[in-house]
Design a protein around this motif. Sequence first.
Motif, PDB file in Angstrom:
ATOM      1  N   ARG A   1       0.989  -1.427  -0.064  1.00 61.01           N
ATOM      2  CA  ARG A   1      -0.120  -0.108   0.278  1.00 61.01           C
ATOM      3  C   ARG A   1       1.204   1.680  -0.300  1.00 61.01           C
ATOM      4  O   ARG A   1       1.973   1.400   0.122  1.00 61.01           O
ATOM      5  N   GLN A   2      -0.085   2.403  -0.588  1.00 57.49           N
ATOM      6  CA  GLN A   2       0.732   3.650  -0.207  1.00 57.49           C
ATOM      7  C   GLN A   2       1.650   3.877   1.087  1.00 57.49           C
ATOM      8  O   GLN A   2       1.102   3.857   2.142  1.00 57.49           O
ATOM      9  N   ILE A   3       2.295   4.894   1.127  1.00 59.68           N
ATOM     10  CA  ILE A   3       3.271   5.593   2.275  1.00 59.68           C
ATOM     11  C   ILE A   3       3.328   6.875   2.553  1.00 59.68           C
ATOM     12  O   ILE A   3       2.838   7.237   0.966  1.00 59.68           O
ATOM     13  N   PHE A   4       3.087   6.996   2.956  1.00 62.97           N
ATOM     14  CA  PHE A   4       2.480   8.535   3.434  1.00 62.97           C
ATOM     15  C   PHE A   4       3.689   8.976   4.696  1.00 62.97           C
ATOM     16  O   PHE A   4       3.956   8.506   5.932  1.00 62.97           O
ATOM     17  N   ILE A   5       3.571  10.482   4.550  1.00 65.75           N
ATOM     18  CA  ILE A   5       4.581  11.076   5.401  1.00 65.75           C
ATOM     19  C   ILE A   5       3.454  12.345   6.729  1.00 65.75           C
ATOM     20  O   ILE A   5       2.985  12.585   5.674  1.00 65.75           O
ATOM     21  N   GLY A   6       3.318  12.116   7.828  1.00 65.76           N
ATOM     22  CA  GLY A   6       2.563  12.875   9.134  1.00 65.76           C
ATOM     23  C   GLY A   6       3.425  13.262   9.608  1.00 65.76           C
ATOM     24  O   GLY A   6       4.374  13.625  10.517  1.00 65.76           O
TER      25      GLY A   6
ATOM     26  N   VAL B   1       5.702   7.835   9.064  1.00 64.75           N
ATOM     27  CA  VAL B   1       5.922   7.560   8.116  1.00 64.75           C
ATOM     28  C   VAL B   1       4.661   6.033   8.562  1.00 64.75           C
ATOM     29  O   VAL B   1       5.424   5.308   8.953  1.00 64.75           O
ATOM     30  N   ILE B   2       3.967   6.126   7.439  1.00 58.07           N
ATOM     31  CA  ILE B   2       2.545   5.435   8.051  1.00 58.07           C
ATOM     32  C   ILE B   2       2.118   4.966   6.515  1.00 58.07           C
ATOM     33  O   ILE B   2       2.397   5.501   4.915  1.00 58.07           O
TER      34      ILE B   2
ATOM     35  N   LEU C   1       5.342   3.000   9.849  1.00 59.18           N
ATOM     36  CA  LEU C   1       7.028   2.533   9.771  1.00 59.18           C
ATOM     37  C   LEU C   1       8.125   2.532  10.826  1.00 59.18           C
ATOM     38  O   LEU C   1       9.385   2.419  10.932  1.00 59.18           O
ATOM     39  N   ALA C   2       8.050   4.815  10.292  1.00 54.84           N
ATOM     40  CA  ALA C   2       9.318   5.014  11.509  1.00 54.84           C
ATOM     41  C   ALA C   2       8.880   6.597  11.768  1.00 54.84           C
ATOM     42  O   ALA C   2       7.443   7.154  11.831  1.00 54.84           O
ATOM     43  N   SER C   3       9.419   6.911  13.365  1.00 49.00           N
ATOM     44  CA  SER C   3       8.801   8.049  13.960  1.00 49.00           C
ATOM     45  C   SER C   3       9.985   9.220  14.242  1.00 49.00           C
ATOM     46  O   SER C   3      10.550   8.574  14.669  1.00 49.00           O
ATOM     47  N   PHE C   4      10.201  10.065  13.629  1.00 51.20           N
ATOM     48  CA  PHE C   4      11.536  10.727  13.717  1.00 51.20           C
ATOM     49  C   PHE C   4      11.439  12.152  14.258  1.00 51.20           C
ATOM     50  O   PHE C   4       9.834  12.634  14.567  1.00 51.20           O
ATOM     51  N   GLU C   5      12.473  12.932  15.572  1.00 53.43           N
ATOM     52  CA  GLU C   5      12.066  14.296  15.893  1.00 53.43           C
ATOM     53  C   GLU C   5      12.864  14.646  14.772  1.00 53.43           C
ATOM     54  O   GLU C   5      13.741  14.594  13.897  1.00 53.43           O
TER      55      GLU C   5
END
Length: 737
Positions: free
Chosen positions: A93-98, A114-115, A126-130
């Motif tokens: 499925r499509q990846i999004f950044i929010g 990133v979800i 998928l990932a979580s960033f500061e």
Amino acid sequence: MLCAICVNFDVRELLVKAAAQPPKGFNDPTAPDTLECLRPAIPHFFEHHPNLLSLQSSIDECDLCACIWQSYASNAHPNELVHDELLKGTNARQIFIGTTAWDATLNGLPHVAVIQNGERGAIRILASFEVCALRGHEPLDHQDLLARSIYSNSGSQKCLQLAARLLGDCVNKHKSCSSQYSTSSKLPTRIIDTEGVNPRLVDGGGQCGIFAALSYCWGGDSGFILTAATERLFREGRPIEEFPPTIRDAINITKALGIRYIWIDALCIIQESDEDWAQEASQMREVYRGAVVTIAAACASKTSEGIFRERVASNRPRCWLDWRNGDKNPSKVFLRLGSELWDERMHQSIPNTRGWVLQETLLAPRTLWFGQQQLCFECPKGSVDEAGRTVRIVEVYRSKEFIQSLRQEIIPSWRRQLITLLREMHIPPAAAVPWLSLTNILQARDLETIRQRAIVWKPFTLQGYFKPPGVFLGMSHFDFWLTIIENYSSRQLTKPTDTLPALSGLAREFHRATGDTYVAGLWKMDLIQGLTWTRASLIPSGYIEDEPTLLDQYLAPSWSWASILGRKVLFMADSQFDRVKRFAEVIDVNIQLATHDPFGAVKGGSITLRAPFLELDSQDLLSAPHPSLPYPKLLARISDMLIAAVSSEYGQKHRAYIGQKFAILKLIQWRRVLRTTERACFLIPESVEGGNDWRRIERLYLTARETVLWDSKEVIDSLAILAEIKHVLKRRVVRII
């Protein structure tokens, strides 16, 4: 280096949009000056790669793609990363950044997420960033939305200046903290004066002053302690070079914070004097509560290791992005994995496995944690780390906010009467009665009327906060106490006899709030629930220890969880059930104190209960019951339970003699109405030689009802046992020592 997709991602626009959203929160009734600022998530801000396979193909040419893939791959099973699997299900499925939802209280920072959308509205992160800025190279706008890089050494001047600034912000800007906790308090009996070249021991003399306290682990390697022989040297002042590294670093931190005095137990209590130790241990609450800040050596397992650390650079790739604010030469920011710097080792470190450290950190109004990777400042308003991130305590009981609310809430005598009456009527322990007075209760003609008038609620948390809708009567204090005991009992103590003294400060806080009587680690008002405890076996180095011999020292009465050695204590909490019926009634409680401290060690104690009781015609509970004995199913269950528990309570307490008797005593029964689950708890006592007293040697749970698709053997056996003893349990007054 960014790929053709990532080069279009504007991280500044995302964070500004996240911050501009109106909060979806509410005012906290327990702290009217606090407004929750929970911003909702923005999950689909930027359309990224169409699937995981496309993302993987880009990792060699794009730093952002590489960071996302590394985060996902590090938590996935290797079989999930093969080509065919990346084409299936959510992976395709499509990846999004929010952004995720975030709380702006205490300058909390939004996290970039990133979800992928899963089935039925589920979202996979998928990932979580500061988003971070290098210190000294921050962009000119919206700096409050960015975390910071950490310092290369926790003992550097700039890092210690940051620690001083965090402490100063709390003292000067947090009204609720400064109003409850004065910076100047009565000095302890003895304290270390750091002024001058050589730190020296001085007397508090009843004076007031500003001081720090140290929470650390001795590690058994330090002979640098206060004794009658060394007292003169300490009072004259000793060169700082002679102090062990951990203590030396703590003194230097104290100076950097602008504080003159520091309390260190090894240097402020005469270690060879049992009398002085008992006296000073009973004052722990006042010491840690009075200290303006407690310095926690979270990265040191012994005094020779020191507090300060070189920070090891992360081996995760940093992804640099432009901060697009219209400047011709935009500032650079970088992404750091959200979990990269949250130092789990800080909260799982050796000091945090020690029993004494729990109350040292809970009682302290402010704690400055020095971890392996960064420092963290914690106060009742929350916790902020060196990188600028706000961390909220998930476990309510472990937050300074809870202790602060406990100190603010002193229950008046009429409310205590109401609490006692409600508990006797089996109304659940978490109850808010916004308008119901004691007169209303007493005027009610039947129990059902009272229950209808009381608005029953369950406690819940939001970002770690406790939000009671209505007047908090203090009835959940007991549940919080049991939770604290469960955490505390999993920690280690050098001396088993410290079990109760290492809790005395916290016990004083609960007594002050509830007015209840403290009885060897439990509370008189909640004693029946407190007796439902069981304690896990000792498992050193991953192996179950052989069955322990009888304890050679007295720890507590047999009915207290503190009476045996073991791992974590577990209780069956009333709040887990809708209906609670107590069959046992407390007639009398007697405690013999070992010292003058009513919350410290004990040398004896008893409780007298009136409860359904049955003597068993067996003098050996470990052997299989003879078919001719009454209640064979019950005896078989008890025998199996004791044999299975290798390091059982029975093994540490049983003292056999000729003519000894065993019995069961029914304590309490719980029920979940919707799930039609019902549990009953019994104590198993044995008679004590030379008198009419009994000694608790184990507890027994039986399932009276359970919603299952099939009847398990355990349920069938439990029902058979309850039927076997239903008509032979007779109420009797029993004294348990």
